[in-house]
Design a protein around this motif. Structure first.
Motif, PDB file in Angstrom:
ATOM      1  N   MET A   1       0.839  -1.209   0.000  1.00  0.00           N
ATOM      2  CA  MET A   1       0.000   0.000   0.000  1.00  0.00           C
ATOM      3  C   MET A   1       0.875   1.261   0.000  1.00  0.00           C
ATOM      4  SD  MET A   1      -3.060   0.154  -0.504  1.00  0.00           S
ATOM      5  CE  MET A   1      -3.833   1.641   0.093  1.00  0.00           C
ATOM      6  N   MET A   2       1.761   1.293   1.014  1.00  0.00           N
ATOM      7  CA  MET A   2       2.650   2.449   1.147  1.00  0.00           C
ATOM      8  C   MET A   2       3.537   2.570  -0.093  1.00  0.00           C
ATOM      9  SD  MET A   2       2.517   4.545   3.432  1.00  0.00           S
ATOM     10  CE  MET A   2       3.308   5.850   4.329  1.00  0.00           C
ATOM     11  N   LYS A   3       3.948   1.409  -0.583  1.00  0.00           N
ATOM     12  CA  LYS A   3       4.827   1.353  -1.741  1.00  0.00           C
ATOM     13  C   LYS A   3       4.135   1.979  -2.959  1.00  0.00           C
ATOM     14  CE  LYS A   3       8.846  -0.593  -2.781  1.00  0.00           C
ATOM     15  NZ  LYS A   3      10.082  -0.450  -2.061  1.00  0.00           N
ATOM     16  N   THR A   4       2.837   1.659  -3.144  1.00  0.00           N
ATOM     17  CA  THR A   4       2.092   2.209  -4.282  1.00  0.00           C
ATOM     18  C   THR A   4       1.951   3.716  -4.137  1.00  0.00           C
ATOM     19  OG1 THR A   4       0.669   0.384  -3.622  1.00  0.00           O
ATOM     20  CG2 THR A   4       0.256   1.334  -5.764  1.00  0.00           C
ATOM     21  N   LYS A   5       1.624   4.153  -2.914  1.00  0.00           N
ATOM     22  CA  LYS A   5       1.452   5.588  -2.673  1.00  0.00           C
ATOM     23  C   LYS A   5       2.747   6.340  -2.973  1.00  0.00           C
ATOM     24  CE  LYS A   5      -0.697   7.256   1.183  1.00  0.00           C
ATOM     25  NZ  LYS A   5      -1.116   7.099   2.601  1.00  0.00           N
ATOM     26  N   THR A   6       3.868   5.742  -2.515  1.00  0.00           N
ATOM     27  CA  THR A   6       5.175   6.356  -2.746  1.00  0.00           C
ATOM     28  C   THR A   6       5.451   6.460  -4.236  1.00  0.00           C
ATOM     29  OG1 THR A   6       5.915   5.287  -0.724  1.00  0.00           O
ATOM     30  CG2 THR A   6       7.612   6.233  -2.103  1.00  0.00           C
ATOM     31  N   LYS A   7       5.122   5.384  -4.948  1.00  0.00           N
ATOM     32  CA  LYS A   7       5.389   5.344  -6.375  1.00  0.00           C
ATOM     33  C   LYS A   7       4.563   6.388  -7.139  1.00  0.00           C
ATOM     34  CE  LYS A   7       6.765   1.900  -9.637  1.00  0.00           C
ATOM     35  NZ  LYS A   7       6.887   0.516  -9.978  1.00  0.00           N
ATOM     36  N   THR A   8       3.266   6.486  -6.777  1.00  0.00           N
ATOM     37  CA  THR A   8       2.400   7.479  -7.424  1.00  0.00           C
ATOM     38  C   THR A   8       2.951   8.883  -7.194  1.00  0.00           C
ATOM     39  OG1 THR A   8       0.643   6.057  -6.593  1.00  0.00           O
ATOM     40  CG2 THR A   8      -0.045   8.030  -7.743  1.00  0.00           C
ATOM     41  N   LEU A   9       3.309   9.147  -5.944  1.00  0.00           N
ATOM     42  CA  LEU A   9       3.835  10.459  -5.588  1.00  0.00           C
ATOM     43  C   LEU A   9       5.123  10.741  -6.349  1.00  0.00           C
ATOM     44  CD1 LEU A   9       2.958  12.687  -3.731  1.00  0.00           C
ATOM     45  CD2 LEU A   9       4.200  11.639  -1.866  1.00  0.00           C
ATOM     46  N   ASN A  10       5.964   9.704  -6.463  1.00  0.00           N
ATOM     47  CA  ASN A  10       7.222   9.830  -7.184  1.00  0.00           C
ATOM     48  C   ASN A  10       6.982  10.227  -8.635  1.00  0.00           C
ATOM     49  OD1 ASN A  10       9.298   8.187  -9.066  1.00  0.00           O
ATOM     50  ND2 ASN A  10      10.339   8.968  -7.252  1.00  0.00           N
ATOM     51  N   GLN A  11       5.971   9.589  -9.256  1.00  0.00           N
ATOM     52  CA  GLN A  11       5.678   9.908 -10.658  1.00  0.00           C
ATOM     53  C   GLN A  11       5.136  11.324 -10.801  1.00  0.00           C
ATOM     54  OE1 GLN A  11       3.249   6.541 -11.427  1.00  0.00           O
ATOM     55  NE2 GLN A  11       4.973   5.246 -12.010  1.00  0.00           N
ATOM     56  N   GLU A  12       4.266  11.713  -9.867  1.00  0.00           N
ATOM     57  CA  GLU A  12       3.733  13.089  -9.898  1.00  0.00           C
ATOM     58  C   GLU A  12       4.870  14.097  -9.776  1.00  0.00           C
ATOM     59  OE1 GLU A  12      -0.480  11.977  -7.693  1.00  0.00           O
ATOM     60  OE2 GLU A  12       0.803  13.534  -6.839  1.00  0.00           O
ATOM     61  N   ASN A  13       5.791  13.814  -8.860  1.00  0.00           N
ATOM     62  CA  ASN A  13       6.920  14.720  -8.648  1.00  0.00           C
ATOM     63  C   ASN A  13       7.814  14.808  -9.878  1.00  0.00           C
ATOM     64  OD1 ASN A  13       6.069  15.329  -6.093  1.00  0.00           O
ATOM     65  ND2 ASN A  13       7.378  13.821  -5.088  1.00  0.00           N
ATOM     66  N   ASN A  14       8.007  13.656 -10.535  1.00  0.00           N
ATOM     67  CA  ASN A  14       8.820  13.671 -11.751  1.00  0.00           C
ATOM     68  C   ASN A  14       8.200  14.591 -12.795  1.00  0.00           C
ATOM     69  OD1 ASN A  14      10.528  11.869 -10.571  1.00  0.00           O
ATOM     70  ND2 ASN A  14       9.754  10.072 -11.685  1.00  0.00           N
ATOM     71  N   GLU A  15       6.871  14.625 -12.841  1.00  0.00           N
ATOM     72  CA  GLU A  15       6.187  15.524 -13.768  1.00  0.00           C
ATOM     73  C   GLU A  15       6.423  16.985 -13.378  1.00  0.00           C
ATOM     74  OE1 GLU A  15       4.470  15.052 -16.680  1.00  0.00           O
ATOM     75  OE2 GLU A  15       5.454  13.100 -16.457  1.00  0.00           O
ATOM     76  N   LEU A  16       6.281  17.263 -12.074  1.00  0.00           N
ATOM     77  CA  LEU A  16       6.459  18.641 -11.586  1.00  0.00           C
ATOM     78  C   LEU A  16       7.882  19.137 -11.836  1.00  0.00           C
ATOM     79  CD1 LEU A  16       4.613  18.646  -8.128  1.00  0.00           C
ATOM     80  CD2 LEU A  16       3.882  19.763 -10.225  1.00  0.00           C
ATOM     81  N   ASP A  17       8.842  18.216 -11.716  1.00  0.00           N
ATOM     82  CA  ASP A  17      10.256  18.535 -11.931  1.00  0.00           C
ATOM     83  C   ASP A  17      10.480  19.289 -13.236  1.00  0.00           C
ATOM     84  OD1 ASP A  17      12.048  17.995  -9.975  1.00  0.00           O
ATOM     85  OD2 ASP A  17      12.330  15.894 -10.493  1.00  0.00           O
ATOM     86  N   LYS A  18       9.692  18.905 -14.246  1.00  0.00           N
ATOM     87  CA  LYS A  18       9.902  19.462 -15.588  1.00  0.00           C
ATOM     88  C   LYS A  18       9.619  20.962 -15.653  1.00  0.00           C
ATOM     89  CE  LYS A  18       8.778  15.037 -17.666  1.00  0.00           C
ATOM     90  NZ  LYS A  18       7.641  14.217 -18.074  1.00  0.00           N
ATOM     91  N   TRP A  19       8.877  21.480 -14.680  1.00  0.00           N
ATOM     92  CA  TRP A  19       8.522  22.897 -14.719  1.00  0.00           C
ATOM     93  C   TRP A  19       9.552  23.793 -14.046  1.00  0.00           C
ATOM     94  CZ3 TRP A  19       4.554  24.101 -17.816  1.00  0.00           C
ATOM     95  CH2 TRP A  19       3.650  23.086 -18.127  1.00  0.00           C
ATOM     96  N   LEU A  20      10.537  23.183 -13.399  1.00  0.00           N
ATOM     97  CA  LEU A  20      11.552  23.977 -12.695  1.00  0.00           C
ATOM     98  C   LEU A  20      12.465  24.700 -13.689  1.00  0.00           C
ATOM     99  CD1 LEU A  20      12.747  21.440  -9.965  1.00  0.00           C
ATOM    100  CD2 LEU A  20      11.420  23.506  -9.572  1.00  0.00           C
ATOM    101  N   THR A  21      12.910  25.898 -13.298  1.00  0.00           N
ATOM    102  CA  THR A  21      13.911  26.557 -14.127  1.00  0.00           C
ATOM    103  C   THR A  21      15.238  25.826 -13.944  1.00  0.00           C
ATOM    104  OG1 THR A  21      14.656  28.036 -12.372  1.00  0.00           O
ATOM    105  CG2 THR A  21      12.835  28.820 -13.750  1.00  0.00           C
ATOM    106  N   LYS A  22      16.168  26.050 -14.852  1.00  0.00           N
ATOM    107  CA  LYS A  22      17.432  25.325 -14.835  1.00  0.00           C
ATOM    108  C   LYS A  22      18.167  25.544 -13.499  1.00  0.00           C
ATOM    109  CE  LYS A  22      21.217  24.716 -17.878  1.00  0.00           C
ATOM    110  NZ  LYS A  22      22.076  25.507 -18.745  1.00  0.00           N
TER     111      LYS A  22
END
Lengths: 179, 98
Positions: A1-22
Motif C-alpha cells: 500500500m505504502m509502496k504504491t502511494k510512494t510510487k504514485t507520488l514519485n511519478q507526480e513529482n517527476n512531472e512537476l520537476d519538468k517545470w523547474l527553471t534550470k
C-alpha cells in the motif's frame, strides 16, 4: 500500500520537476540527493519533495528563485527538515536493506545468467537439438565480485548524497558572509 | 534564515496563532509573520516548523488546487493544537507581565 502511494507520488513529482527553471533544478537535485540518504522513509522523502516542488514553483510564479525562498544555506535547511520528520525505525531500516538486497541480487543474477558461457551453450544446444544442460556453476569469485559490487554501489550513493550540499559548492558561495 | 532554538519556539507559537485564526498555506504564513515584525522570515524558514507541528499532531495539512498555478498545501489547527496554543498564550501573557 505504502509502496504504491510512494510510487504514485514519485511519478507526480517527476512531472512537476519538468517545470523547474534550470537554476532551481540544480539546487533541487542536490537537496533531494541529500534527503535520499537521510534516515527517513522513502514516502516522507517524496512528501518533502512534493512540498518543495510546489513551494519552488509558486516562488517561480512570483518571480522569486529558490535562494530567496530558502536562504542560501540549503544544508541547514535540509537538516532542519530531516529533524522535523519521524526517523526510520530499526525494523524499517532492516526491511529497506532486504528490499535493496533482493532487488540487486535479482538484477545481478539476471546479468550473470545472460552473460554466462552456459547460457550460450544452452541456446546453441536448443537450436541444434542436443541435450540441454540447465546447470550453472557459481564460483566463490562470482560471490565475491557480487559482494564488492554491492558495497561499492552503496558507498558511491552515500558519498554522493552526503556531499551533495557541501558548503563549498558553487551555489552556496554567493551567500553573504556573516560572522 | 535558520532560527535559533528559542526563536524557533516563539515562531512555532506564532505559526499556531496564524493557523488557528484561519486555514492557510505556507507562503501566506510567512507573509503574516513578516507583518508581525519577523523581518527575515521566508517560506523556507517556516516549512520545517510546519513539518514539526504536523508530526506533533498540532496541525493537519491538505493539498488543494489553487486558482492559479501550483497546488497549495493548506494547514488547519487540530483540537490538540488549539489546547496547546491557549496554553502557550497564557505563558506568553504571564511572561509579558513579568
Amino acid at each position: 500500500m505504502m509502496k504504491t502511494k510512494t510510487k504514485t507520488l514519485n511519478q507526480e513529482n517527476n512531472e512537476l520537476d519538468k517545470w523547474l527553471t534550470k537554476e532551481n533544478n540544480v539546487v533541487m537535485i542536490d537537496m533531494i540527493c541529500y534527503l535520499r540518504v537521510a534516515n527517513i522513509s522513502e514516502y516522507n522523502q517524496e512528501v518533502v519533495r512534493q512540498d518543495l516542488l510546489q513551494m519552488v514553483l509558486s516562488a517561480q510564479e512570483r518571480g522569486e528563485d529558490i535562494k530567496t525562498l530558502i536562504g542560501g544555506d540549503y544544508k541547514s535547511f535540509c537538516d532542519e527538515v530531516i529533524a522535523a520528520l519521524p526517523q526510520k525505525s530499526q525494523k524499517e531500516r532492516v526491511l529497506d536493506f532486504i528490499d535493496t538486497f533482493l532487488l540487486s541480487t535479482s538484477i545481478l543474477g539476471a546479468i550473470h545468467i545472460v552473460i554466462s558461457k552456459e547460457t550460450i551453450a544452452l541456446i546453441h544446444n536448443a537450436v541444434t537439438g542436443q541435450q540441454l544442460n540447465f546447470q550453472m556453476p557459481i564460483s566463490l569469485g562470482n560471490l565475491l565480485s557480487y559482494a564488492i559490487i554491492l558495497v561499492t554501489a552503496f558507498l558511491i550513493v552515500h558519498v554522493i548524497g552526503r556531499n551533495s550540499l557541501k558548503p563549498e559548492k558553487k551555489h552556496n558561495q554567493s551567500k553573504p558572509k556573516s560572522s | 534564515m535558520i532560527p535559533s532554538q528559542m526563536l524557533k519556539g516563539i515562531l512555532e507559537g506564532c505559526i499556531l496563532k496564524v493557523i488557528s485564526s484561519k486555514e492557510t498555506y505556507g507562503y501566506e504564513i510567512s507573509q503574516q509573520l513578516q507583518k508581525y515584525g519577523f523581518s527575515d522570515i521566508s517560506e523556507g524558514t517556516v516549512y520545517p516548523l510546519l513539518l514539526r507541528l504536523e508530526k506533533n499532531n498540532l496541525i493537519t495539512a491538505e493539498y488543494r488546487e489553487s486558482a492559479l498555478g501550483p497546488k497549495r498545501k493548506y494547514f488547519s489547527i487540530t483540537p490538540t493544537g488549539k489546547k496547546n496554543w491557549r496554553h502557550s498564550e497564557r505563558i506568553g501573557k504571564s511572561s509579558i507581565m513579568l
